[in-house]
Design a protein around this motif. Structure first.
Motif, mmCIF file in Angstrom:
data_model
loop_
_atom_site.group_PDB
_atom_site.id
_atom_site.type_symbol
_atom_site.label_atom_id
_atom_site.label_comp_id
_atom_site.label_asym_id
_atom_site.label_seq_id
_atom_site.Cartn_x
_atom_site.Cartn_y
_atom_site.Cartn_z
ATOM 1 N N SER A 41 0.876 -1.173 0.000
ATOM 2 C CA SER A 41 0.000 0.000 0.000
ATOM 3 C C SER A 41 0.919 1.231 0.000
ATOM 4 O O SER A 41 1.998 1.190 -0.600
ATOM 5 C CB SER A 41 -0.933 -0.057 1.201
ATOM 6 N N ALA A 77 3.006 2.798 2.145
ATOM 7 C CA ALA A 77 4.381 2.700 2.647
ATOM 8 C C ALA A 77 5.220 1.771 1.770
ATOM 9 O O ALA A 77 6.311 2.136 1.316
ATOM 10 C CB ALA A 77 4.367 2.204 4.095
ATOM 11 N N ASP A 130 1.905 -8.830 -1.027
ATOM 12 C CA ASP A 130 0.706 -8.348 -0.318
ATOM 13 C C ASP A 130 -0.332 -9.458 -0.418
ATOM 14 O O ASP A 130 -0.297 -10.273 -1.339
ATOM 15 C CB ASP A 130 0.170 -7.056 -0.962
ATOM 16 N N SER A 146 -8.618 3.893 3.004
ATOM 17 C CA SER A 146 -8.859 5.176 3.668
ATOM 18 C C SER A 146 -9.774 6.070 2.844
ATOM 19 O O SER A 146 -10.169 5.728 1.735
ATOM 20 C CB SER A 146 -7.537 5.903 3.913
ATOM 21 N N ALA A 147 -10.060 7.262 3.419
ATOM 22 C CA ALA A 147 -10.875 8.256 2.708
ATOM 23 C C ALA A 147 -10.072 8.945 1.605
ATOM 24 O O ALA A 147 -10.613 9.695 0.804
ATOM 25 C CB ALA A 147 -11.399 9.298 3.693
ATOM 26 N N GLY A 198 -7.676 11.368 1.525
ATOM 27 C CA GLY A 198 -7.478 12.816 1.520
ATOM 28 C C GLY A 198 -6.016 13.104 1.841
ATOM 29 O O GLY A 198 -5.450 12.486 2.746
ATOM 30 N N VAL A 230 1.287 -12.828 4.717
ATOM 31 C CA VAL A 230 2.383 -12.954 5.681
ATOM 32 C C VAL A 230 1.842 -13.512 6.986
ATOM 33 O O VAL A 230 0.827 -13.036 7.519
ATOM 34 C CB VAL A 230 3.038 -11.573 5.918
ATOM 35 N N ASP A 253 1.828 2.685 8.993
ATOM 36 C CA ASP A 253 1.071 2.338 10.200
ATOM 37 C C ASP A 253 1.808 1.330 11.086
ATOM 38 O O ASP A 253 1.608 1.309 12.305
ATOM 39 C CB ASP A 253 -0.302 1.758 9.824
ATOM 40 N N GLY A 260 -2.621 9.479 7.741
ATOM 41 C CA GLY A 260 -1.527 8.510 7.713
ATOM 42 C C GLY A 260 -1.002 8.196 6.334
ATOM 43 O O GLY A 260 -0.093 7.382 6.179
ATOM 44 N N ILE A 261 -1.572 8.839 5.307
ATOM 45 C CA ILE A 261 -1.137 8.520 3.943
ATOM 46 C C ILE A 261 0.173 9.232 3.623
ATOM 47 O O ILE A 261 1.162 8.615 3.224
ATOM 48 C CB ILE A 261 -2.228 8.894 2.923
HETATM 49 C C1 LIG Z 1 -11.732 4.742 7.545
HETATM 50 C C2 LIG Z 1 -10.355 5.349 7.414
HETATM 51 C C3 LIG Z 1 -10.194 6.540 6.710
HETATM 52 C C4 LIG Z 1 -8.917 7.120 6.607
HETATM 53 N N1 LIG Z 1 -8.790 8.265 5.885
HETATM 54 C C5 LIG Z 1 -7.559 8.824 5.726
HETATM 55 C C6 LIG Z 1 -7.407 9.993 4.926
HETATM 56 O O1 LIG Z 1 -8.340 10.499 4.313
HETATM 57 N N2 LIG Z 1 -6.158 10.530 4.825
HETATM 58 C C7 LIG Z 1 -5.084 9.985 5.454
HETATM 59 O O2 LIG Z 1 -3.969 10.517 5.328
HETATM 60 N N3 LIG Z 1 -5.194 8.842 6.196
HETATM 61 C C8 LIG Z 1 -6.400 8.246 6.335
HETATM 62 N N4 LIG Z 1 -6.529 7.093 7.054
HETATM 63 C C9 LIG Z 1 -5.305 6.455 7.600
HETATM 64 C C10 LIG Z 1 -4.573 5.740 6.464
HETATM 65 O O3 LIG Z 1 -5.472 4.925 5.748
HETATM 66 C C11 LIG Z 1 -3.429 4.851 6.985
HETATM 67 O O4 LIG Z 1 -2.641 5.568 7.903
HETATM 68 C C12 LIG Z 1 -2.587 4.388 5.777
HETATM 69 O O5 LIG Z 1 -3.361 3.530 4.961
HETATM 70 C C13 LIG Z 1 -1.311 3.681 6.226
HETATM 71 O O6 LIG Z 1 -0.654 3.175 5.086
HETATM 72 P P1 LIG Z 1 0.257 1.857 5.181
HETATM 73 O O7 LIG Z 1 0.814 1.639 3.812
HETATM 74 O O8 LIG Z 1 1.176 1.962 6.329
HETATM 75 O O9 LIG Z 1 -0.741 0.688 5.590
HETATM 76 P P2 LIG Z 1 -2.038 0.150 4.853
HETATM 77 O O10 LIG Z 1 -2.576 1.157 3.916
HETATM 78 O O11 LIG Z 1 -2.922 -0.369 5.931
HETATM 79 O O12 LIG Z 1 -1.488 -1.061 3.983
HETATM 80 C C14 LIG Z 1 -1.074 -2.273 4.535
HETATM 81 C C15 LIG Z 1 -0.948 -3.268 3.389
HETATM 82 O O13 LIG Z 1 -0.504 -4.514 3.945
HETATM 83 C C16 LIG Z 1 -1.314 -5.553 3.451
HETATM 84 N N5 LIG Z 1 -1.360 -6.599 4.473
HETATM 85 C C17 LIG Z 1 -1.847 -6.495 5.735
HETATM 86 N N6 LIG Z 1 -1.699 -7.664 6.372
HETATM 87 C C18 LIG Z 1 -1.111 -8.512 5.494
HETATM 88 C C19 LIG Z 1 -0.656 -9.854 5.593
HETATM 89 N N7 LIG Z 1 -0.815 -10.590 6.693
HETATM 90 N N8 LIG Z 1 -0.060 -10.393 4.522
HETATM 91 C C20 LIG Z 1 0.124 -9.687 3.381
HETATM 92 N N9 LIG Z 1 -0.285 -8.425 3.242
HETATM 93 C C21 LIG Z 1 -0.886 -7.835 4.293
HETATM 94 C C22 LIG Z 1 -2.658 -4.926 3.180
HETATM 95 O O14 LIG Z 1 -3.383 -5.671 2.206
HETATM 96 C C23 LIG Z 1 -2.265 -3.536 2.681
HETATM 97 O O15 LIG Z 1 -2.070 -3.506 1.283
HETATM 98 C C24 LIG Z 1 -7.794 6.490 7.193
HETATM 99 C C25 LIG Z 1 -7.954 5.278 7.874
HETATM 100 C C26 LIG Z 1 -9.227 4.703 7.982
HETATM 101 C C27 LIG Z 1 -9.384 3.397 8.701
#
Ligand SMILES: Cc1cc2nc3c(=O)[nH]c(=O)nc-3n(C[C@H](O)[C@H](O)[C@H](O)COP(=O)(O)OP(=O)(O)OC[C@H]3O[C@@H](n4cnc5c(N)ncnc54)[C@H](O)[C@@H]3O)c2cc1C
Length: 390
Positions: A27, A29, A48, A58-59, A61, A126, A260, A272-273
């Motif tokens: 995603s 990160a 993934d 997420s939303a 934004g 994973v 995250d 968190g994006i």
């Molecule tokens: C309802 C909601 C709305 C939000 N709106 C916003 C917003 O508008 N703006 C903003 O900045 N932030 C927003 N956030 C926060 C934001 O979505 C997160 O902080 C952001 O997605 C973090 O990115 P990441 O890449 O660390 O993790 P994630 O986006 O959570 O990605 C993790 C990835 O790991 C994969 N994964 C997980 N477990 C496994 C596993 N066991 N094996 C293989 N793959 C796995 C998943 O499929 C995913 O692709 C929102 C969060 C929520 C819940």
């Protein structure tokens, strides 16, 4: 019905191999890490449990300048130069010093994936880790450099992970009805959620209406449905997740954590994006220096850990404000919200907020501004990102 792209059943053949860099999670990160490794000559494997962009998290934004500077404007949906805040006693409009935009998750992921297309991608779930070997449902994968971009579960961390509702996690849930609207709106209202906020983010034909609770014990489905109905939106197409709201060590037992998994989501706003992108870029740059022989793995771990820690002050400060706001009586909060509309204060606070993970950081690194689109007046009037010199 969206087409299921993820491999299932017989298509899931064994996957066992080693790589120079193993990125778990594709995603924000994970994709940012892969982008920074493009052209390094390293054998990069990214996995993934779903196809890239398949599951919106997420939303969506983000400050527009992040989309511009990363060359991701192809995913852009709608731009806002004001933030509208509601509480039961007032509604205020803040004229922002830079714009925010909503974007299409799948398109953004695909564009970012193209920038890091040197990385091989495969689908695997994973399940755990032993040393430099990651265990998946398709076999074991080994690499000297491993990234956990798997989100809040921090699956590759040492030992048992703290699970909700005891962890420092927020709950977020939203619905995605069709519709349109001009404003980016936030509700701080105890009748919706005692500690947290509701939101409505229009995005080119759909409106993302949701509720986030900083108290993980408070369930948000009923308030989400109620907020949507109050706004005359259909409570359809739910998506939700846990959201970490405390910074955690960005390295753990030789593993690099980004997004995250390291608690890189901003505690007050749950944004968190851009932080996942920002720390993913930082992590990718450190890894690139290792694969190009410019530093050791241990040096990369130390530098990346230090870079993340250099942001602790703003993260901890925002956590304190997150805890303070629910204790302020709503009438007093209304007075404060109105007082904060002074343009000098809005400019000062939002510019400082942007600096925590500044979009200009995207212009550094191996690609420089190669992918950047021309600025469209979103100018980040501000200084360097926090920790830029690290
Ligand atoms: C309802 C909601 C709305 C939000 N709106 C916003 C917003 O508008 N703006 C903003 O900045 N932030 C927003 N956030 C926060 C934001 O979505 C997160 O902080 C952001 O997605 C973090 O990115 P990441 O890449 O660390 O993790 P994630 O986006 O959570 O990605 C993790 C990835 O790991 C994969 N994964 C997980 N477990 C496994 C596993 N066991 N094996 C293989 N793959 C796995 C998943 O499929 C995913 O692709 C929102 C969060 C929520 C819940």
């Amino acid at each position: 019905m969206p087409k299921r792209a993820t491999k299932r059943g017989a298509e899931r053949t064994p996957l066992e191999r080693d790589a120079d860099v193993l990125i778990c999670g594709a995603s924000f990160a994970g994709l940012a890490v892969a982008r920074e490794l493009a052209g390094s000559g390293a054998r990069v494997l990214m996995i993934d449990r779903y196809e890239v962009g398949e599951r919106q998290t997420s939303a969506c934004g983000i400050p527009t300048a992040w989309l511009e500077n990363l060359g991701l404007m192809g995913s852009h949906q709608q731009t806002f130069d004001e933030l509208v805040m509601h509480n039961p006693h007032t509604t205020v409009r803040y004229q922002l010093p830079y714009t925010f935009s909503t974007f299409d998750y799948r398109t953004l992921c695909e564009l970012l994936r193209e920038q890091g297309s040197d990385a091989e991608f495969d689908i695997a779930k994973v399940e755990g880790r032993t040393g430099n070997t990651v265990h998946t449902d398709r076999g074991d994968l080994t690499a000297p450099l491993i990234v956990d971009g798997l989100g809040w579960r921090r699956i590759l961390g040492r030992g048992e992970n703290v699970q909700p509702p005891d962890a420092l996690l927020s709950r977020g849930l939203e619905v995605h009805p069709e519709g349109a609207g001009p404003d980016l709106e936030i509700w701080i209202d105890r009748s919706i959620v005692p500690a947290g906020y509701g939101w409505s983010f229009p995005a080119d034909g759909e409106v993302r209406v949701g509720v986030g609770s900083f108290d993980p014990r408070f369930h948000v489905k009923e308030p989400t449905v109620r907020l949507a109905e109050d706004l005359s939106r259909d409570p359809v197409r739910f998506q939700g997740n846990w959201i970490p709201h405390k910074l955690r060590p960005a390295t753990d037992d030789g593993i690099f954590m980004a997004g995250d998994s390291a608690g890189h989501c901003l505690p007050l706003t749950a944004e968190g994006i851009r932080t996942a992108l920002y720390f993913g870029l930082a992590c990718g740059r450190e890894l690139r220096a290792v694969v190009e022989g410019r530093q050791t793995r241990e040096q990369a771990l130390a530098r990346y850990h230090g870079f993340s820690e250099s942001h602790r002050f703003p993260f901890d400060s925002m956590l304190r404000v997150q805890r303070l706001i629910p204790r302020i009586p709503p009438r007093l909060l209304a007075v404060a919200l109105r007082g904060m509309t002074a343009q000098r204060f809005v400019d000062w606070s939002f510019v400082h907020y942007l600096k925590i993970a500044h979009p200009d950081f995207a212009l550094d690194g191996p690609h420089g501004g190669r992918f950047a689109a021309g600025r469209t007046g979103t100018a980040a009037r501000g200084a360097q990102p926090v920790g830029a010199a690290a």
